[in-house]
Scaffold this active site. Structure first.
Site, mmCIF file in Angstrom:
data_model
loop_
_atom_site.group_PDB
_atom_site.id
_atom_site.type_symbol
_atom_site.label_atom_id
_atom_site.label_comp_id
_atom_site.label_asym_id
_atom_site.label_seq_id
_atom_site.Cartn_x
_atom_site.Cartn_y
_atom_site.Cartn_z
ATOM 1 N N ALA A 177 0.960 -1.230 0.024
ATOM 2 C CA ALA A 177 0.035 0.029 0.126
ATOM 3 C C ALA A 177 0.786 1.420 0.191
ATOM 4 C CB ALA A 177 -0.707 -0.007 1.134
ATOM 5 N N TYR A 473 4.301 2.948 -12.996
ATOM 6 C CA TYR A 473 5.282 2.224 -13.847
ATOM 7 C C TYR A 473 6.473 3.053 -14.210
ATOM 8 C CZ TYR A 473 1.507 -0.831 -14.892
ATOM 9 O OH TYR A 473 0.457 -1.977 -14.828
HETATM 10 C C1 LIG Z 1 5.023 -7.353 -10.530
HETATM 11 C C2 LIG Z 1 4.312 -5.847 -10.399
HETATM 12 C C3 LIG Z 1 2.866 -5.790 -10.707
HETATM 13 C C4 LIG Z 1 2.478 -4.518 -10.499
HETATM 14 N N1 LIG Z 1 1.090 -4.234 -10.714
HETATM 15 C C5 LIG Z 1 0.642 -2.863 -10.792
HETATM 16 C C6 LIG Z 1 -0.841 -2.825 -10.570
HETATM 17 O O1 LIG Z 1 -1.787 -3.785 -11.224
HETATM 18 N N2 LIG Z 1 -1.616 -1.670 -10.683
HETATM 19 C C7 LIG Z 1 -0.580 -0.464 -10.393
HETATM 20 O O2 LIG Z 1 -1.394 0.676 -10.292
HETATM 21 N N3 LIG Z 1 0.674 -0.800 -9.993
HETATM 22 C C8 LIG Z 1 1.258 -1.734 -10.481
HETATM 23 N N4 LIG Z 1 2.712 -2.003 -10.266
HETATM 24 C C9 LIG Z 1 3.005 -0.943 -9.856
HETATM 25 C C10 LIG Z 1 3.356 -0.637 -8.410
HETATM 26 O O3 LIG Z 1 2.159 -0.157 -7.941
HETATM 27 C C11 LIG Z 1 4.157 0.503 -7.977
HETATM 28 O O4 LIG Z 1 5.587 -0.118 -8.408
HETATM 29 C C12 LIG Z 1 4.172 0.714 -6.765
HETATM 30 O O5 LIG Z 1 4.889 2.088 -6.437
HETATM 31 C C13 LIG Z 1 4.933 -0.252 -5.702
HETATM 32 O O6 LIG Z 1 4.678 -0.066 -4.484
HETATM 33 P P1 LIG Z 1 5.401 -0.878 -3.334
HETATM 34 O O7 LIG Z 1 5.409 -0.334 -1.997
HETATM 35 O O8 LIG Z 1 5.388 -2.403 -3.407
HETATM 36 O O9 LIG Z 1 7.180 -0.449 -4.097
HETATM 37 P P2 LIG Z 1 8.078 0.473 -3.148
HETATM 38 O O10 LIG Z 1 9.310 -0.003 -4.096
HETATM 39 O O11 LIG Z 1 8.552 -0.097 -1.788
HETATM 40 O O12 LIG Z 1 7.969 1.879 -3.325
HETATM 41 C C14 LIG Z 1 7.522 2.504 -4.684
HETATM 42 C C15 LIG Z 1 7.944 4.019 -4.542
HETATM 43 O O13 LIG Z 1 6.931 4.640 -3.310
HETATM 44 C C16 LIG Z 1 7.856 5.066 -2.206
HETATM 45 N N5 LIG Z 1 7.415 4.591 -0.920
HETATM 46 C C17 LIG Z 1 7.134 3.191 -0.568
HETATM 47 N N6 LIG Z 1 6.589 3.306 0.548
HETATM 48 C C18 LIG Z 1 6.442 4.517 0.863
HETATM 49 C C19 LIG Z 1 6.011 5.106 2.385
HETATM 50 N N7 LIG Z 1 5.597 4.341 3.188
HETATM 51 N N8 LIG Z 1 6.058 6.414 2.512
HETATM 52 C C20 LIG Z 1 6.265 7.221 1.284
HETATM 53 N N9 LIG Z 1 6.629 6.743 0.104
HETATM 54 C C21 LIG Z 1 6.770 5.614 -0.034
HETATM 55 C C22 LIG Z 1 9.070 4.364 -2.599
HETATM 56 O O14 LIG Z 1 10.122 5.176 -1.937
HETATM 57 C C23 LIG Z 1 9.145 4.193 -4.078
HETATM 58 O O15 LIG Z 1 9.370 5.434 -4.533
HETATM 59 C C24 LIG Z 1 3.125 -3.134 -10.247
HETATM 60 C C25 LIG Z 1 4.589 -3.438 -10.360
HETATM 61 C C26 LIG Z 1 5.127 -4.813 -10.317
HETATM 62 C C27 LIG Z 1 6.654 -4.767 -10.162
#
Ligand SMILES: Cc1cc2nc3c(=O)[nH]c(=O)nc-3n(C[C@H](O)[C@H](O)[C@H](O)COP(=O)(O)OP(=O)(O)OC[C@H]3O[C@@H](n4cnc5c(N)ncnc54)[C@H](O)[C@@H]3O)c2cc1C
Ligand SMILES: *[C@@H]1O[C@H](CO)[C@@H](O)[C@H](O)[C@H]1NC(C)=O
Ligand SMILES: *[C@@H]1O[C@H](CO)[C@@H](O)[C@H](O)[C@H]1NC(C)=O
Ligand SMILES: *[C@@H]1O[C@H](CO)[C@@H](O)[C@H](O)[C@H]1NC(C)=O
Ligand SMILES: *[C@@H]1O[C@H](CO)[C@@H](O)[C@H](O)[C@H]1NC(C)=O
Ligand SMILES: *[C@@H]1O[C@H](CO)[C@@H](O)[C@H](O)[C@H]1NC(C)=O
Ligand SMILES: *[C@@H]1O[C@H](CO)[C@@H](O)[C@H](O)[C@H]1NC(C)=O
Ligand SMILES: *[C@@H]1O[C@H](CO)[C@@H](O)[C@H](O)[C@H]1NC(C)=O
Ligand SMILES: *[C@@H]1O[C@H](CO)[C@@H](O)[C@H](O)[C@H]1NC(C)=O
Length: 532
Positions: A177, A473
């Site tokens: 999230a 993305y």
């Molecule tokens: C396999 C795969 C499937 C995906 N499918 C979808 C999809 O269906 N729909 C969609 O919309 N996107 C999708 N994505 C993209 C995904 O939503 C983004 O990469 C999202 O930013 C990932 O969030 P994370 O917390 O898992 O990642 P992280 O790598 O932890 O964070 C992503 C970004 O957000 C920042 N961040 C993380 N946590 C925090 C926090 N607590 N406070 C402030 N900033 C923070 C990080 O610094 C970084 O800049 C997909 C990506 C992958 C690799």
């Protein structure tokens, strides 16, 4: 020390002199010392992992989803703080700032360019995965979810309480999230209910001064900014309050495959005309892959139409019989199931997988590298262009595409309601994906070239001025600042800001200037403050 130092403005020079004068220990030692002195009810030493700890690499790689940035040659953080308590978040922000260390905030680690766990400047990772609770209040139709909770965990805990509630968010269960919501968050309920951020009603975060804020205390501007402007430019998200949405007790799903030989050109052409205009209850994604053709050694294109319908299969079939009869969807192609089962189905888990699989996160580092890019399409792509596009896919062998229809609720919401600007006027979003298993720079540049060439080829068919892109993305090819510099506002605006946010970029800059004027929360594609 380079002569460069003497070019710094006098004030900075004096400050850096005095920092050096107080102690000759390293920034890391000072940082760790500062952490241990920070008032806390929870012992922070259990949350600190430096390269000296045997846990360091396993903690680092537990959530590195793109091997391109987790190979042994990739830059490593000086330390990882796996916050166990909110005071650890406050301490990390305060102490990193005090010691001029950058932080990378990680929740689920899915950042497509690895920005949550890699950097070219000295940095520490603030890892939020322990913040994983999901508190559902069905009577009020809301839930508080912490930043480290994965989408699978959120879906699971909602479904435990109710069969007729859900939440509009992504398809991949291990995305968390923290990053997902702050970048918009879309999935197969998008046409009915909009993005994740359209259904967020409160949030808590730690700001640059180490204060804990909620919607009321941060104010509407900052609350607006974190819902799609990228959280990491504005603070550390602790939790979100989400508004649950209503789903039918059973939903219908299907997955049918059509190759070039089956007439995929006509089908995809027709899909472009109708997918964004169908009933909001129906979402049909079209995935394009290169597969073996019927003749040995011949490759062909296979388009997989994968559907979710909020309702029963006969209703869906009669809808499709009217608007997309060419798909020739049969009753036997359809499955009816509770909404939560459909989240497993869409994420490609085999039938019969227990719902508990939604709670899992991989314990091993992934060895697959990938490059993602995105585009918005506003006019249907002609059949001739579809054919040449697929010809290039077959030739390059390593590009997949996912086409996701817009329309429905997406066109009802104003483009300035949240930082996410891609609303009315878009037929669909394209995600390009190139992935590879080989290590090393040579393989990476080979596959990156394929990916970039395909993106170049697509330019006549997609949005322009600006060529829009989807923040989740994340794509550094759009352009980026170097994290060691003051974030250049013109680079930010023209290379990535206008593409991710269009006109909303300027408001994001105003918010940033107010809440983080000294630009502590910065990275390659962060929102810059106005020059001081
Ligand atoms: C396999 C795969 C499937 C995906 N499918 C979808 C999809 O269906 N729909 C969609 O919309 N996107 C999708 N994505 C993209 C995904 O939503 C983004 O990469 C999202 O930013 C990932 O969030 P994370 O917390 O898992 O990642 P992280 O790598 O932890 O964070 C992503 C970004 O957000 C920042 N961040 C993380 N946590 C925090 C926090 N607590 N406070 C402030 N900033 C923070 C990080 O610094 C970084 O800049 C997909 C990506 C992958 C690799
Ligand atoms: C904190 O934990 C560490 C290691 O687990 C331990 O050595 C130390 O004594 C603890 N400190 C306090 C104040 O409890
Ligand atoms: C790591 O270990 C080395 C030598 O064992 C020591 O000099 C150094 O201070 C340690 N660093 C930290 C951050 O504990
Ligand atoms: C941070 O630095 C300031 C002064 O530079 C100091 O007053 C403050 O105590 C420091 N905070 C911590 C937690 O070390
Ligand atoms: C290979 O497939 C293409 C369609 O993808 C077809 O036009 C062509 O005739 C096939 N070639 C052979 C040798 O089967
Ligand atoms: C589909 O529509 C045609 C007429 O347009 C009708 O004859 C046929 O029965 C319909 N099929 C289904 C399954 O509704
Ligand atoms: C949905 O998942 C539950 C739990 O795994 C399972 O018992 C049930 O059979 C599934 N239903 C369908 C229709 O797949
Ligand atoms: C990819 O490589 C080819 C041949 O080496 C080159 O001509 C082309 O310009 C490259 N494309 C991109 C986008 O880098
Ligand atoms: C940013 O910093 C890098 C490395 O210090 C430097 O090479 C580059 O020219 C700088 N870019 C800008 C726009 O200042």
């Amino acid at each position: 020390m380079t002569p460069f130092r003497f070019l710094l403005p006098p004030l900075t020079f004096l400050l850096s002199l005095s920092a050096v004068a107080t102690s000759d220990s390293s920034p890391l030692e000072n940082f760790l010392h500062c952490l241990s002195n920070y008032p806390s009810h929870a012992n922070i030493s259990n949350a600190i992992h430096t390269p000296n700890h045997s846990s360091f690499l396993s903690i680092l790689h537990m959530r590195t989803y793109n091997h391109r940035f987790s190979a042994s040659t990739a830059p490593k953080p000086l330390a990882i703080v796996t916050a166990l308590h909110v005071s650890h978040v406050q301490a990390t922000v305060t102490c990193a700032k005090n010691n001029s260390l950058q932080i990378r905030i990680r929740s689920g680690g899915h950042d497509c360019e690895g920005l949550s766990y890699v950097s070219d400047v000295p940095f520490v990772i603030l890892d939020m995965f322990h913040f994983g609770s999901v508190d559902v209040d069905i009577a009020k139709g809301v839930a508080w979810v912490q930043a480290g909770a994965t989408l699978g965990q959120i879906y699971y805990h909602i479904a435990k309480r109710s069969r007729v509630h859900g939440f509009p968010a992504g398809v991949c269960a291990t995305v968390a999230a923290g990053g997902h919501f702050s970048g918009g968050g879309y999935g197969n309920l998008m046409r009915k209910y909009g993005l994740s951020v359209d259904n967020i009603i409160d949030a808590t975060l730690v700001d640059v001064n180490g204060n804990i804020l909620d919607r009321k205390s941060m104010g509407e501007d900052q609350f607006w900014a974190i819902r799609g402007g990228g959280g990491a430019s504005f603070g550390v998200i602790l939790s979100w309050k989400i508004k649950l949405v209503v789903v039918t007790p059973k939903v219908t799903v299907f997955k049918v495959r059509r190759t070039l030989e089956d007439g995929a050109v006509d089908l995809v052409y027709k899909w472009q005309l109708i997918a964004s205009k169908l009933s909001d209850d129906l979402f049909i994604r079209a995935m394009h892959d290169v597969v073996d053709g019927s003749q040995k050694g011949n490759k062909t294109i296979q388009v997989t139409f994968i559907g979710l319908f909020l309702g029963q299969s006969d209703d869906m079939l009669s809808l499709l019989n009217e608007s997309f009869p060419e798909l020739v969807l049969k009753q036997s192609d359809c499955l009816e199931m509770p909404w939560v089962n459909s989240t497993l189905y869409w994420a490609n888990y085999p039938t019969g997988t227990p719902l508990e699989a939604l709670l899992d996160v991989p314990k091993e580092p992934l060895t697959q590298s990938f490059k993602t890019m995105s585009d918005y399409v506003k006019r249907p792509i002609s059949k001739t262009a579809l054919e040449s596009m697929w010809e290039l896919m077959i030739k390059s062998l390593n590009v997949k595409m996912e086409w996701n229809p817009y329309g429905g609720m997406m066109q009802e919401i104003s483009p300035s309601e949240t930082p996410f600007p891609h609303r009315a006027g878009n037929l669909f979003l394209i995600e390009y994906l190139t992935s590879w298993g080989q290590d090393g720079a040579e393989a990476a540049s080979y596959y990156l070239n394929i990916s970039r060439s395909f993106y170049e080829f697509m330019s006549p068919y997609v949005s322009s001025s600006p060529r829009e892109a989807f923040l989740n993305y994340r794509d550094l090819d759009l352009g980026a600042n170097h994290p060691s510099n003051v974030t250049n506002i013109d680079i930010a605006r023209s290379y990535y800001g206008s593409k991710y946010f269009r006109g909303n970029f300027e408001r994001l800059v105003r918010v940033k200037s107010r809440v983080d004027p000294e630009n502590f929360f910065r990275f390659e594609q962060s929102i810059p403050p106005l020059p001081l």
